[in-house]
Design a protein around this motif. Structure first.
Motif, PDB file in Angstrom:
ATOM      1  N   UNK A  58       0.785  -1.240   0.000  1.00  0.00           N
ATOM      2  CA  UNK A  58       0.000   0.000   0.000  1.00  0.00           C
ATOM      3  C   UNK A  58       0.825   1.303   0.000  1.00  0.00           C
ATOM      4  N   UNK A  59       1.924   1.327   0.758  1.00  0.00           N
ATOM      5  CA  UNK A  59       2.642   2.609   0.868  1.00  0.00           C
ATOM      6  C   UNK A  59       3.217   3.033  -0.474  1.00  0.00           C
ATOM      7  N   UNK A  60       3.937   2.107  -1.119  1.00  0.00           N
ATOM      8  CA  UNK A  60       4.537   2.434  -2.414  1.00  0.00           C
ATOM      9  C   UNK A  60       3.440   2.684  -3.446  1.00  0.00           C
ATOM     10  N   UNK A  61       2.339   1.951  -3.328  1.00  0.00           N
ATOM     11  CA  UNK A  61       1.225   2.196  -4.249  1.00  0.00           C
ATOM     12  C   UNK A  61       0.801   3.654  -4.169  1.00  0.00           C
ATOM     13  N   UNK A  62       0.617   4.117  -2.922  1.00  0.00           N
ATOM     14  CA  UNK A  62       0.141   5.500  -2.757  1.00  0.00           C
ATOM     15  C   UNK A  62       1.137   6.503  -3.319  1.00  0.00           C
ATOM     16  N   UNK A  63       2.396   6.302  -2.997  1.00  0.00           N
ATOM     17  CA  UNK A  63       3.389   7.313  -3.375  1.00  0.00           C
ATOM     18  C   UNK A  63       3.843   7.221  -4.822  1.00  0.00           C
ATOM     19  N   UNK A  64       3.970   5.991  -5.329  1.00  0.00           N
ATOM     20  CA  UNK A  64       4.582   5.825  -6.642  1.00  0.00           C
ATOM     21  C   UNK A  64       3.610   5.383  -7.717  1.00  0.00           C
ATOM     22  N   UNK A 102      -9.489  -3.061 -11.206  1.00  0.00           N
ATOM     23  CA  UNK A 102      -8.662  -3.860 -10.303  1.00  0.00           C
ATOM     24  C   UNK A 102      -7.755  -2.963  -9.449  1.00  0.00           C
ATOM     25  N   UNK A 103      -7.183  -1.954 -10.112  1.00  0.00           N
ATOM     26  CA  UNK A 103      -6.291  -1.051  -9.391  1.00  0.00           C
ATOM     27  C   UNK A 103      -7.046  -0.360  -8.260  1.00  0.00           C
ATOM     28  N   UNK A 104      -8.218   0.155  -8.567  1.00  0.00           N
ATOM     29  CA  UNK A 104      -8.991   0.877  -7.557  1.00  0.00           C
ATOM     30  C   UNK A 104      -9.424  -0.053  -6.440  1.00  0.00           C
ATOM     31  N   UNK A 120      -7.655   0.725   1.877  1.00  0.00           N
ATOM     32  CA  UNK A 120      -9.016   1.158   2.150  1.00  0.00           C
ATOM     33  C   UNK A 120      -9.107   2.578   2.703  1.00  0.00           C
ATOM     34  N   UNK A 121      -8.131   2.920   3.560  1.00  0.00           N
ATOM     35  CA  UNK A 121      -8.230   4.218   4.249  1.00  0.00           C
ATOM     36  C   UNK A 121      -8.219   5.393   3.271  1.00  0.00           C
ATOM     37  N   UNK A 122      -7.533   5.232   2.163  1.00  0.00           N
ATOM     38  CA  UNK A 122      -7.458   6.396   1.274  1.00  0.00           C
ATOM     39  C   UNK A 122      -8.051   6.102  -0.103  1.00  0.00           C
ATOM     40  N   UNK A 123      -8.751   4.959  -0.210  1.00  0.00           N
ATOM     41  CA  UNK A 123      -9.214   4.535  -1.523  1.00  0.00           C
ATOM     42  C   UNK A 123     -10.062   5.593  -2.215  1.00  0.00           C
ATOM     43  N   UNK A 176     -18.595   1.347  -9.602  1.00  0.00           N
ATOM     44  CA  UNK A 176     -19.744   1.789  -8.801  1.00  0.00           C
ATOM     45  C   UNK A 176     -19.801   1.058  -7.469  1.00  0.00           C
ATOM     46  N   UNK A 177     -19.474  -0.231  -7.446  1.00  0.00           N
ATOM     47  CA  UNK A 177     -19.484  -0.947  -6.161  1.00  0.00           C
ATOM     48  C   UNK A 177     -18.440  -0.382  -5.214  1.00  0.00           C
ATOM     49  N   UNK A 178     -17.312   0.096  -5.774  1.00  0.00           N
ATOM     50  CA  UNK A 178     -16.251   0.620  -4.919  1.00  0.00           C
ATOM     51  C   UNK A 178     -16.629   1.998  -4.375  1.00  0.00           C
ATOM     52  N   UNK A 179     -17.262   2.802  -5.199  1.00  0.00           N
ATOM     53  CA  UNK A 179     -17.520   4.192  -4.805  1.00  0.00           C
ATOM     54  C   UNK A 179     -18.857   4.398  -4.097  1.00  0.00           C
TER      55      UNK A 179
END
Lengths: 503, 595
Positions: B276-282, B308-310, B315-318, B353-356
């Motif tokens: 998750x960390x590298x995902x968020x930053x990079x 898939x990416x989303x 979860x906290x910042x999705x 839509x299910x994610x958001x």
């Protein structure tokens, strides 16, 4: 069913019929040639443009021909630098002024290199090569049409051609200039440069490949130190084409260059060159798109033979090994190439390959596709080949007689039947005694074959029976073993549980 | 076994070898495919001493034959006498692993990998590992390419000195002179890394990966991307940033679109591998760039991964990441110039839509769905329609129905019959989600219109569609809405349409049940047995056979049988034939019932 012509030309549901074609294809996965062909020529541009960070405004420089001699080189250099600016050609109205300035500058550079002497001095080499590199080296864009078929489809043309052509022209004039000094150029036209140049041969645009062909040929001719490297990289491109991707647009052009390179090989042939023939050129015959470069390929092959007759056997056996099994169009090409080879074959070499070769030719004569049969039978119209056949009639006639006799009775095509009669007649005249013997023994031979066939079926039936019996006994054995093991296990676990109970 | 042994004398090896040498390639191929039969006939010992040496010597043959041989040898362990003797198979497979043709070589490597597991650790070091070394230092590129696939199977089971040698060989191949070998090495790098001890992953693999990822040829660089993903899963989180991220970042911005495409294509795996960390930053900015790439191929590959990416974002910042970073790019893609990009997006966008959740979907996604439903390219519209179920769960399909209808109607009338066919297949799904009222009002007429389409495939699909609709809405609905219309076509002047009636009856009788079939359909079928077109008449015979099981036996005897008997004496040959078929089929069935 439907044909495209029957459709209403502009139904309200499909805004442009041309646009919806590929998607309709996707729905069921059947591409439709007829519709694809209707596509227009498209031009595409490579992604290089994006990587230029900021757009520079060009200002026209004084003309080269007006420049005083003292400032000529300086001005030439400035023009070269000016030509390093790239323009967006997909947007055809973008920066028209800049495009025109660059075009004029390139034109001047071309003319100057082509006509005036003493322009090419040492400091200009790096600048010139840099200008060329910046313009021509780019990652080629993905093909617009993933199933691009060079025979059927129009190629995508390079959008920036108005500039690119002039850059290529400049490069060519630069290499051909009497002032050109290979010893200076080799510092900049190095291996990396050549590798990138070779990658460009994959361009879909035939105009670009034409320039590349001439240019690479000049580079090969003038920069001796790069020759081996160029040959090796072409090898790699071909091997990748044959065994990995089956896609490369510039095979014909590269073969054309090789054709003249082979011509210049020294004798005796180095093993590197023989290996190239056997492991690269011959396997190239397996490519699906052979028809696009077959003429050039056959030329290379014949060149090798004319250089050194001892490679003949490799060539013929190689072709026989890769003989097309299902593609009659390719089979006709192979037969054409065999005739070209036989045209120049040495009689001593012919003897070494005649047996397998004429077995294949007999197989072609019995092909139900009349063009294949016809092409094979035409060999008997070739005087040199006929003379070779006559000399070796004792060997060849028995190989082909059975086929000729049978096909003359059953082929559906009248032309083939009459061609076969001519061939039979020729043989009768060549060696009537052998001919009569073979006619007499034809039926016996036929029966022998049938008998052999029966024996083979019998052998395999017995083998399969045996296999069944053996497998049965094997499974039984393993079942017994398993049972035994299970019994052991259960007794073991029982004893374990009882042991656990006691503790 | 004594009896079996005496059979051997029946089959001298020469006879069998003659079969394997037959001049006809097809016969040779047949014999090779039954090589196990031959080996079984010879027994294990003679297979080892006679058959295998022959196979090793005659390796020059058509690729087709070699391929079959390579495959057979992978399953030969039992036939040479079990694991103890499995190394006897190595010489022929070694030769096969050096031939030019890729499929043969790959098959040989596959077989070698398979039998490597059957070697004891000692045999592996004595026989197998030297073979790998010989291949790895072969003259021609083919053997070196094959070697690349064999390192990982022997590495875990050999001593540490041999391990060191294997690592050295692999290192050499990664910097091989020919790009073919470097490609092979790059494609096996990930696999090899997995069997290495972590210290060597860090000391050896990383430098190889970095070198391959900056190879002069893009065909090598792109293979390194996948290896990078595998390597990332092996390393502890704290090492990722220093060891693999710089290289992966560089790959995402490679000047060759093929490399960028590969990054886009592997993006979900990459995301899982780096955490998750590298995902968020990079990865988020990298993904944005890929979605905006200048090549359509790359954009399409990235668009395919949007959902898939989303989904896999922390979860906290999705939601924030999607709303502020991803959605703006997605919005642009909706009006992309390339239809493949749009249709790739259309195949996944509904999943957002299910994610958001409901509110965001209505506010932000709905306009995009609607825009794509109006897209000029039918594939885009189809992809949206085929994924309606995801939205249905979140906001209900009604929100869309206003725009859905024109889109469906347009596709239903598309000039390409393949497009029409595709939309028909979604009808039952749509009907289920939209409900019976909406369906009757808006879509029923379309379904009936397809029955008289001028393309047979459409009429056939339309028939099948009716059956599925009845399964959804029930027999009563069928009786009121579609059966009358279907039966009405029996009087159509066009015989093709009259036949469609029969085809529909074939499909519907079972779902509609005995009552409707007997009362409403059967009389029409009987009437059509007097049709003047023979094709209609013999289809009556076929239909009677088809719907027979639905009818009761009394009706079969008193009503169906006479009609079939009359047809059996028709003047047309085909009508007679099918009528007789139907009668005999019926008899068989009755007999079976009696039993």
């Amino acid at each position: 069913m439907e044909t495209p012509t029957k459709l209403p030309p502009s139904s309200p549901s499909s805004p442009t019929t041309g646009f919806s074609v590929p998607s309709a294809e996707k729905v069921d996965g059947f591409p439709r040639r007829s519709m694809r062909r209707a596509r227009q020529r498209r031009s595409h541009s490579s992604s290089q443009f994006r990587y230029q960070s900021s757009q520079v405004e060009l200002t026209p420089l004084p003309l080269l021909k007006d420049a005083p001699v003292a400032e000529l080189h300086d001005l030439f250099c400035k023009k070269l630098q000016q030509c390093c600016v790239l323009f967006d050609f997909l947007d055809c109205v973008a920066d028209l002024k800049g495009k025109e300035i660059k075009r004029a500058a390139l034109n001047e550079l071309v003319e100057s290199v082509a006509t005036s002497r003493g322009v090419l001095i040492e400091p200009l080499y790096p600048e010139a090569i840099k200008m060329i590199s910046v313009n021509i080296f780019r990652t080629l864009p993905p093909s617009e049409n993933p199933e691009f078929d060079p025979e059927e489809d129009e190629p995508a043309l390079e959008a920036s051609w108005p500039h690119l052509q002039l850059v290529y022209e400049f490069f060519l004039r630069f290499l051909e200039s009497p002032d050109f000094q290979p010893s200076l150029a080799k510092r900049y036209v190095d291996q990396k440069f050549v590798l990138q140049l070779l990658e460009l041969f994959d361009s879909e645009d035939p105009r670009e490949r034409e320039y590349l062909k001439t240019i690479l040929h000049r580079v090969y001719g003038k920069l001796l130190g790069l020759r081996a490297y160029i040959r090796k990289q072409i090898n790699n491109i071909f091997l990748r084409f044959i065994y990995e991707t089956e896609r490369f647009n510039g095979v014909a052009e590269l073969l054309e260059i090789l054709g003249s390179i082979i011509n210049g090989f020294a004798l005796p042939l180095k093993s590197e060159h023989k290996q190239f023939l056997v492991r690269v050129l011959i396997p190239l015959h397996t490519a699906k798109s052979l028809s696009i470069f077959h003429a050039q390929l056959a030329y290379c092959v014949v060149q090798f033979m004319e250089k050194d007759a001892t490679v003949t056997e490799h060539i013929i056996r190689g072709l026989l090994r890769y003989w097309p099994k299902t593609c009659t169009q390719k089979e006709v090409m192979f037969l054409g190439e065999i005739e070209e080879i036989l045209d120049v074959i040495e009689p001593s070499q012919f003897i070494r390959v005649q047996e397998p070769l004429f077995k294949q030719i007999a197989a072609c004569i019995s092909s139900p596709h009349f063009q294949v049969a016809e092409r094979a039978l035409y060999f008997w119209n070739n005087e040199y080949i006929l003379s070779l056949i006559e000399e070796n009639c004792q060997v060849i006639l028995p190989l082909v007689f059975g086929t000729l006799y049978r096909v003359s009775k059953e082929h559906w095509n009248q032309t083939i039947i009459s061609l076969i009669y001519n061939v039979l007649k020729t043989f009768m005249e060549m060696n009537s005694k052998l001919f009569d013997e073979l006619t007499a023994s034809y039926k016996v031979e036929k029966q022998k074959e049938v008998k052999k066939e029966r024996e083979r079926a019998e052998l395999w039936r017995n083998l399969e029976d045996l296999q069944e019996r053996r497998l049965q006994s094997l499974t039984e054995a393993s079942r017994n073993q398993k049972n035994l093991q299970e019994r052991e296990n259960t007794t073991k676990s029982q004893s374990e549980t009882s042991a656990a109970n006691t503790t | 076994m004594a009896g079996a042994d005496s059979d051997d004398s029946l089959y001298p090896i020469a006879v069998l070898i003659d079969e394997l040498r037959n001049e006809d390639v097809q016969l040779r191929l047949n014999s090779i495919k039954k090589l196990s039969t031959i080996a079984l006939a010879l027994g294990v010992e003679r297979t080892r001493t006679e058959l295998l040496p022959f196979l090793t010597d005659t390796i020059y043959d058509e690729d087709e034959v070699l391929l079959a041989l390579a495959e057979q040898l992978g399953n030969f362990t039992m036939l040479v006498g079990g694991p103890e003797y499995v190394h006897c198979l190595l010489p022929p497979l070694e030769s096969l692993a050096t031939v030019e043709e890729t499929v043969v070589r790959d098959k040989a490597v596959e077989s070698l990998r398979k039998i490597s597991h059957e070697h004891s650790p000692v045999d592996l070091e004595v026989h197998f590992e030297p073979l790998v070394k010989r291949l790895a230092s072969g003259d021609w590129f083919t053997s070196r390419t094959s070697a690349c696939g064999l390192f990982s199977v022997c590495y875990p089971r050999v001593s540490s000195t041999v391990k060191a040698e294997i690592r050295q060989h692999f290192r050499t191949l990664c910097s091989d002179d020919t790009p073919m070998v470097r490609r092979a090495a790059a494609s096996k790098l990930g696999e090899f890394a997995k069997v290495l001890e972590l210290e060597y992953v860090k000391s050896d693999i990383i430098s190889l990966f970095t070198a391959l990822a900056s190879d002069e040829q893009d065909s090598v660089r792109l293979l390194a991307v996948e290896a990078g993903v595998s390597i990332a899963t092996l390393l502890p989180q704290e090492d990722l940033e220093a060891l693999v991220m710089p290289t992966l970042r560089q790959a995402a911005e490679d000047k060759s679109w093929r490399v960028r495409y590969m990054v886009a294509d592997k993006f979900s795996d990459l995301q899982k591998a780096v955490g998750p960390e590298i995902t968020k930053n990079d990865l988020v900015p990298a993904f944005q760039n890929l979605l905006k790439d200048c090549e359509a191929e790359v954009r399409a590959a990235a668009a395919n991964k949007v959902k898939e990416f989303c989904e896999n974002l922390p979860e906290d910042s999705r939601e924030t990441i999607i709303m502020t970073h991803i959605l703006p790019c997605v919005k642009e893609l909706v009006s992309d110039t390339n239809q493949h990009v749009k249709s790739a997006l259309a195949s996944v966008i509904m999943g957002l839509s299910t994610i958001l959740g409901k509110d965001n979907t209505i506010e932000h996604l709905l306009p995009l769905f609607l825009a794509q439903l109006k897209d000029e390219c039918p594939e885009v519209r189809l992809n949206i329609i085929s994924n309606l179920d995801c939205v249905n769960e979140v906001i209900g399909i009604r929100q869309l129905s206003q725009s859905l209808l024109p889109a469906i109607v347009e596709l239903a009338e598309d000039a390409k019959w393949r497009v029409r066919l595709a939309i028909i297949e979604y009808m039952p799904l749509l009907a289920g989600q939209l409900g019976v009222e909406f369906f009757d009002e808006k879509l029923n007429s379309l379904c009936m219109a397809w029955l008289v389409d001028h393309v047979y495939a459409i009429r056939e699909a339309a028939t099948c569609n009716l059956m599925k609709l009845v399964e959804k809405f029930g027999a009563e609905w069928a009786q009121n809405t579609i059966v009358p219309k279907v039966l009405g076509m029996a009087n159509d002047p066009n015989y093709l349409h009259r036949m469609t009636t029969l085809f529909c009856i074939n499909a519907l009788s079972e779902v509609c049940g005995q009552e409707i079939t007997t009362k409403h359909m059967l009389p029409v079928v009987f009437k059509m047995s007097n049709d003047q077109v023979a094709n209609v008449r013999f289809n009556v015979a076929k239909s009677l056979q088809k719907i027979g099981p639905v009818l009761d036996s009394n009706c079969l005897q008193t009503e169906v049988k006479p009609v079939l008997e009359k047809l059996a004496s028709d003047q047309d040959m085909d009508v007679k034939y099918f009528a007789q078929e139907a009668i005999s089929g019926r008899i068989k069935k009755m007999k079976r019932n009696r039993k």
